[in-house]
Design a protein around this motif. Sequence first.
Motif, PDB file in Angstrom:
ATOM      1  N   ALA A 133      16.256  24.753  33.489  1.00  0.00           N
ATOM      2  CA  ALA A 133      15.612  24.015  32.398  1.00  0.00           C
ATOM      3  C   ALA A 133      16.651  23.468  31.425  1.00  0.00           C
ATOM      4  O   ALA A 133      16.558  22.316  30.976  1.00  0.00           O
ATOM      5  CB  ALA A 133      14.624  24.921  31.666  1.00  0.00           C
ATOM      6  N   ALA A 134      17.650  24.284  31.113  1.00  0.00           N
ATOM      7  CA  ALA A 134      18.726  23.827  30.225  1.00  0.00           C
ATOM      8  C   ALA A 134      19.544  22.721  30.890  1.00  0.00           C
ATOM      9  O   ALA A 134      19.911  21.727  30.254  1.00  0.00           O
ATOM     10  CB  ALA A 134      19.613  24.998  29.841  1.00  0.00           C
ATOM     11  N   GLU A 135      19.811  22.887  32.179  1.00  0.00           N
ATOM     12  CA  GLU A 135      20.637  21.916  32.916  1.00  0.00           C
ATOM     13  C   GLU A 135      20.005  20.526  32.939  1.00  0.00           C
ATOM     14  O   GLU A 135      20.692  19.516  32.728  1.00  0.00           O
ATOM     15  CB  GLU A 135      20.852  22.419  34.344  1.00  0.00           C
ATOM     16  N   VAL A 136      18.693  20.459  33.214  1.00  0.00           N
ATOM     17  CA  VAL A 136      18.044  19.149  33.372  1.00  0.00           C
ATOM     18  C   VAL A 136      17.500  18.595  32.068  1.00  0.00           C
ATOM     19  O   VAL A 136      16.966  17.490  32.035  1.00  0.00           O
ATOM     20  CB  VAL A 136      16.906  19.225  34.422  1.00  0.00           C
ATOM     21  N   GLY A 137      17.622  19.355  30.969  1.00  0.00           N
ATOM     22  CA  GLY A 137      17.146  18.856  29.680  1.00  0.00           C
ATOM     23  C   GLY A 137      15.642  18.905  29.538  1.00  0.00           C
ATOM     24  O   GLY A 137      15.033  17.985  28.961  1.00  0.00           O
ATOM     25  N   ALA A 138      15.030  19.964  30.038  1.00  0.00           N
ATOM     26  CA  ALA A 138      13.578  20.108  29.904  1.00  0.00           C
ATOM     27  C   ALA A 138      13.186  20.246  28.440  1.00  0.00           C
ATOM     28  O   ALA A 138      13.930  20.803  27.628  1.00  0.00           O
ATOM     29  CB  ALA A 138      13.086  21.321  30.688  1.00  0.00           C
ATOM     30  N   VAL A 139      12.015  19.737  28.096  1.00  0.00           N
ATOM     31  CA  VAL A 139      11.493  19.908  26.746  1.00  0.00           C
ATOM     32  C   VAL A 139      11.132  21.373  26.521  1.00  0.00           C
ATOM     33  O   VAL A 139      11.393  21.937  25.461  1.00  0.00           O
ATOM     34  CB  VAL A 139      10.272  18.993  26.509  1.00  0.00           C
ATOM     35  N   SER A 140      10.532  21.996  27.544  1.00  0.00           N
ATOM     36  CA  SER A 140      10.184  23.415  27.433  1.00  0.00           C
ATOM     37  C   SER A 140      10.339  24.099  28.779  1.00  0.00           C
ATOM     38  O   SER A 140      10.247  23.464  29.837  1.00  0.00           O
ATOM     39  CB  SER A 140       8.764  23.606  26.913  1.00  0.00           C
ATOM     40  N   ALA A 141      10.591  25.403  28.714  1.00  0.00           N
ATOM     41  CA  ALA A 141      10.509  26.286  29.882  1.00  0.00           C
ATOM     42  C   ALA A 141       9.522  27.378  29.521  1.00  0.00           C
ATOM     43  O   ALA A 141       9.585  27.945  28.429  1.00  0.00           O
ATOM     44  CB  ALA A 141      11.874  26.879  30.222  1.00  0.00           C
ATOM     45  N   THR A 170       2.171  26.350  16.030  1.00  0.00           N
ATOM     46  CA  THR A 170       2.008  25.090  15.299  1.00  0.00           C
ATOM     47  C   THR A 170       3.192  24.161  15.549  1.00  0.00           C
ATOM     48  O   THR A 170       3.192  23.403  16.509  1.00  0.00           O
ATOM     49  CB  THR A 170       1.797  25.370  13.797  1.00  0.00           C
ATOM     50  N   LEU A 171       4.228  24.239  14.726  1.00  0.00           N
ATOM     51  CA  LEU A 171       5.338  23.296  14.837  1.00  0.00           C
ATOM     52  C   LEU A 171       6.079  23.414  16.162  1.00  0.00           C
ATOM     53  O   LEU A 171       6.404  22.406  16.798  1.00  0.00           O
ATOM     54  CB  LEU A 171       6.304  23.502  13.665  1.00  0.00           C
ATOM     55  N   ASN A 172       6.359  24.648  16.604  1.00  0.00           N
ATOM     56  CA  ASN A 172       7.076  24.794  17.870  1.00  0.00           C
ATOM     57  C   ASN A 172       6.197  24.456  19.061  1.00  0.00           C
ATOM     58  O   ASN A 172       6.685  23.966  20.078  1.00  0.00           O
ATOM     59  CB  ASN A 172       7.656  26.200  17.996  1.00  0.00           C
ATOM     60  N   GLY A 173       4.898  24.717  18.951  1.00  0.00           N
ATOM     61  CA  GLY A 173       3.983  24.253  19.987  1.00  0.00           C
ATOM     62  C   GLY A 173       3.974  22.739  20.065  1.00  0.00           C
ATOM     63  O   GLY A 173       3.955  22.148  21.148  1.00  0.00           O
ATOM     64  N   ALA A 174       4.018  22.086  18.903  1.00  0.00           N
ATOM     65  CA  ALA A 174       4.084  20.624  18.865  1.00  0.00           C
ATOM     66  C   ALA A 174       5.387  20.131  19.492  1.00  0.00           C
ATOM     67  O   ALA A 174       5.403  19.143  20.245  1.00  0.00           O
ATOM     68  CB  ALA A 174       3.960  20.138  17.425  1.00  0.00           C
ATOM     69  N   ALA A 175       6.501  20.820  19.190  1.00  0.00           N
ATOM     70  CA  ALA A 175       7.789  20.435  19.778  1.00  0.00           C
ATOM     71  C   ALA A 175       7.772  20.593  21.297  1.00  0.00           C
ATOM     72  O   ALA A 175       8.404  19.806  22.013  1.00  0.00           O
ATOM     73  CB  ALA A 175       8.902  21.278  19.172  1.00  0.00           C
ATOM     74  N   ALA A 176       7.044  21.594  21.798  1.00  0.00           N
ATOM     75  CA  ALA A 176       6.974  21.835  23.241  1.00  0.00           C
ATOM     76  C   ALA A 176       6.248  20.723  23.983  1.00  0.00           C
ATOM     77  O   ALA A 176       6.354  20.618  25.209  1.00  0.00           O
ATOM     78  CB  ALA A 176       6.295  23.177  23.528  1.00  0.00           C
ATOM     79  N   VAL A 177       5.502  19.892  23.251  1.00  0.00           N
ATOM     80  CA  VAL A 177       4.838  18.740  23.867  1.00  0.00           C
ATOM     81  C   VAL A 177       5.340  17.429  23.263  1.00  0.00           C
ATOM     82  O   VAL A 177       4.680  16.391  23.352  1.00  0.00           O
ATOM     83  CB  VAL A 177       3.295  18.837  23.753  1.00  0.00           C
ATOM     84  N   GLY A 178       6.505  17.484  22.626  1.00  0.00           N
ATOM     85  CA  GLY A 178       7.121  16.273  22.106  1.00  0.00           C
ATOM     86  C   GLY A 178       6.405  15.625  20.949  1.00  0.00           C
ATOM     87  O   GLY A 178       6.458  14.401  20.772  1.00  0.00           O
TER      88      GLY A 178
END
Length: 427
Positions: A269-277, A364-372
Amino acid sequence: MTKKKAEDNRILLLENASQIVTVSGFEAKKGEQMQDIGVIEGGSILVKGDRIEKILMPGESTRDLVPDEVIDCRGKTILPGFVDSHTHLVFGGYRENEYNWRLRGDSYVDIMNRGGGIINSVRGTREASFEILFETGMKRLDSMTRFGVTTVEAKSGYGLDKETELKQLEVMKALQDNHSLDLITTFMGAHSIPTEYKGRGAEFIEYLIEEVMPVVKERSLAEFCDIFCEKNVFSVEESRRLLNAAKAMGFKLKLHADEIVQLGGSELAAEVGAVSADHLLQASDEGINAMAEAGVVATVLPCTAFSLKEHYARARYMIERGCAVAVATDFNPGSCFTESIPLAIALTTLQMDMRIEEVITGLTLNGAAAVGRAHEIGSIDPGKKADLVIHEFPSYQYIPYHIGVSTVEKVIKNGRMIFDASKIEIL
C-alpha cells in the motif's frame, strides 16, 4: 425520487450547543494529532444552504443574517457526520449459516474452502435483480443514517464477472442519486477468485484489467480500485499488477491488507501510494512504519475482528508510529454483518486501546481522508458541507459511555434535516 439538499440561500442556526466537536482540519490527523478534536462549549453553528457558514462563540450575534430555522441544541453535542469509509453494502443473499459455523469453531478459511465465504455471496448477487439490490441498499443506507453516518464508501466485488460487477456499481450510482447520503464507489472485482478461474488468479487479474476496468472507468462508475491481497486469494505480485494498472487508468487505490496472514500488503500500500490500507490485523512493524511515512490512511475494522473472533489490529501502535487511523464498519454479508457505529466505538475504545477522541477523529476527518474527501467533509469548518450530527447528551464523552447504543438524535446532511429520532413514535 432525487437527492435533496437545502436551498442555496436558506439559513439554519444550530444554537447554544453544550459542545461542538469540530475536529477541525482539511487533511488527515496523524499520531497524537488525532486527540485534538477542538471542543467549543456553548457555541452555535450557522449554516447557509448546504455549507457551514460560521461557528459562533457563546454570545456572538448572527448580525444581519436572519435564520429560516433555528434548532435549540441546549444540553446536546454536535459532531461532524460520521464517514463509514469501508463497506460492501450492495449484495444479494445472506450467509447466516456461516455465522453459525463460526460459532461452532470453523475458521474463515475453513468456510471458504467449503464453498462458503465470498463465493457464496457471488452466487446470490449474480442471481439478484437490479431492483432487489437497489431496494435492500436503500434500507441499509437508512439504517446507517440512524447511526449518524452521512457519507459511506461502497465496494463491488460480489460479481467477479463483468455483468454483475457493473450491475453492482450501477446500483450504487442509483443509490447515490436517490438517497440522502453520499456514496463513494470502489471497484473491487478482485475480491476473490471466481470458480471459473480457480487456480488461475493471474489470468483473472488480466481479465479484470483488459475487460472490466476500462468499462468501469469509461462509465465513471467507480473512483477507487481495491483488491484482497491475502494468502490463497491474490498475491502481492498480482495485487501490484492490478493496482498499478488501475493507477494508470486514473483510479485512486485502496487495499485489503494483512487481514489473515502477514503477507506484505501494508508495505505494498505504501509502495503504490494507496489512499488507504484496510483491516491490517497482521500488519508488520515495517509495514505500519511504511504507511506512516507514505501517508496511507490505516483503516481499522474492529467489528470484523470481533465477528471472526480474531485479535484486533494494533491501532495504538499505529497511532504511536504516526499513522493516520480511520475507523469503519466493514458492513458485509459474511465476516461482518453489522453497520453499527456504536459497536465499532465500543470495540475500539474497550478492546483496541483507542481514546474516544481518536475514535471520533477516525470516524470523521480521517474517515473522510480515507475516501479522498477531507477537504470537503469530516469536520466542522466554514466552507465545508453541512453534514452534522446532534447527539442527545451534553458531552462527547457520553458516546462510548452509553455502550453499544446510538446517541444520535438528529442528522443533518447538506444543510437539511434527514433524521430526527425525537419524532419516531413507539406504538
